[in-house]
Design a protein around this motif. Structure first.
Motif, PDB file in Angstrom:
ATOM      1  N   VAL A  73       0.857  -1.177   0.000  1.00 17.39           N
ATOM      2  CA  VAL A  73       0.000   0.000   0.000  1.00 17.39           C
ATOM      3  C   VAL A  73       0.896   1.232   0.000  1.00 17.39           C
ATOM      4  CG1 VAL A  73      -1.748   1.325   1.249  1.00 17.39           C
ATOM      5  CG2 VAL A  73      -1.876  -1.168   1.206  1.00 17.39           C
ATOM      6  N   CYS A  74       0.664   2.096  -0.966  1.00 18.44           N
ATOM      7  CA  CYS A  74       1.408   3.342  -1.069  1.00 18.44           C
ATOM      8  C   CYS A  74       0.412   4.497  -0.971  1.00 18.44           C
ATOM      9  CB  CYS A  74       2.153   3.411  -2.398  1.00 18.44           C
ATOM     10  SG  CYS A  74       3.094   4.942  -2.614  1.00 18.44           S
ATOM     11  N   ALA A  75       0.664   5.402  -0.037  1.00 16.85           N
ATOM     12  CA  ALA A  75      -0.097   6.645   0.075  1.00 16.85           C
ATOM     13  C   ALA A  75       0.805   7.734  -0.481  1.00 16.85           C
ATOM     14  CB  ALA A  75      -0.444   6.928   1.532  1.00 16.85           C
ATOM     15  N   TYR A  76       0.274   8.602  -1.331  1.00 18.39           N
ATOM     16  CA  TYR A  76       1.107   9.649  -1.906  1.00 18.39           C
ATOM     17  C   TYR A  76       0.306  10.914  -2.140  1.00 18.39           C
ATOM     18  CZ  TYR A  76      -0.883   8.143  -6.380  1.00 18.39           C
ATOM     19  OH  TYR A  76      -1.741   7.814  -7.401  1.00 18.39           O
ATOM     20  N   GLY A  77       1.029  12.011  -2.239  1.00 18.26           N
ATOM     21  CA  GLY A  77       0.406  13.301  -2.482  1.00 18.26           C
ATOM     22  C   GLY A  77       1.466  14.377  -2.562  1.00 18.26           C
ATOM     23  N   THR A  78       1.030  15.630  -2.545  1.00 16.52           N
ATOM     24  CA  THR A  78       1.930  16.778  -2.620  1.00 16.52           C
ATOM     25  C   THR A  78       1.929  17.513  -1.288  1.00 16.52           C
ATOM     26  OG1 THR A  78       1.477  17.004  -4.984  1.00 16.52           O
ATOM     27  CG2 THR A  78       2.454  18.903  -3.877  1.00 16.52           C
ATOM     28  N   ALA A  79       3.098  17.590  -0.671  1.00 14.76           N
ATOM     29  CA  ALA A  79       3.243  18.282   0.612  1.00 14.76           C
ATOM     30  C   ALA A  79       3.297  19.784   0.356  1.00 14.76           C
ATOM     31  CB  ALA A  79       4.515  17.827   1.314  1.00 14.76           C
ATOM     32  N   VAL A  80       2.494  20.529   1.118  1.00 15.89           N
ATOM     33  CA  VAL A  80       2.436  21.980   0.953  1.00 15.89           C
ATOM     34  C   VAL A  80       2.371  22.669   2.310  1.00 15.89           C
ATOM     35  CG1 VAL A  80       1.295  21.887  -1.319  1.00 15.89           C
ATOM     36  CG2 VAL A  80      -0.089  21.964   0.753  1.00 15.89           C
ATOM     37  N   GLY A  81       2.721  23.940   2.282  1.00 18.40           N
ATOM     38  CA  GLY A  81       2.498  24.804   3.426  1.00 18.40           C
ATOM     39  C   GLY A  81       1.318  25.692   3.104  1.00 18.40           C
ATOM     40  N   VAL A  82       0.302  25.677   3.943  1.00 17.23           N
ATOM     41  CA  VAL A  82      -0.903  26.480   3.695  1.00 17.23           C
ATOM     42  C   VAL A  82      -1.157  27.414   4.870  1.00 17.23           C
ATOM     43  CG1 VAL A  82      -1.985  24.747   2.211  1.00 17.23           C
ATOM     44  CG2 VAL A  82      -2.454  24.732   4.662  1.00 17.23           C
TER      45      VAL A  82
END
Length: 112
Positions: A95-104
């Motif tokens: 299982v791979c969880a992925y996304g784009t890390a951002v500062g909001v």
């Protein structure tokens, strides 16, 4: 840590993009679960042991994703997804969880 499947976060301004982040885990079922799943597949119905395995694997992958994002200085992950694959035909699951890390920052909050 805010984690969403959308590309934007309503009410927040993206101030910094840290890049891709991942959380990965590989889990295998124990022999009893494999036997039970084989028998259950004959008669049909939910394979509860496998459902639990996937639930735990997704939770672990999501926790690792959040930890990686936080280590980069992010406070949110956008475009979050899961990818799940059988691992080498062994009855295990990747299982791979992925996304784009951002500062909001909320729109109504002043910059520091």
């Amino acid at each position: 840590m805010i984690i969403v499947t959308t590309n934007e976060l309503p009410g927040y301004r993206i101030e910094h993009v840290f890049g891709e982040v991942f959380g990965l885990t590989v889990r295998s079922r124990h022999i009893g679960s494999n036997i039970g799943a084989s028998l259950k597949s004959i008669g049909g119905g939910e394979l509860k042991g496998i459902t639990q395995l996937l639930h735990e694997a997704r939770h672990e992958a999501l926790s690792r994703l959040a930890a990686e994002a936080q280590s980069k200085g992010a406070n949110a992950v956008l475009a979050f997804r899961f990818e799940t694959n059988e691992y080498a035909g062994s009855g295990g699951v990747e299982v791979c969880a992925y996304g784009t890390a951002v500062g909001v920052r909320p729109f109504d909050q002043q910059p520091r």
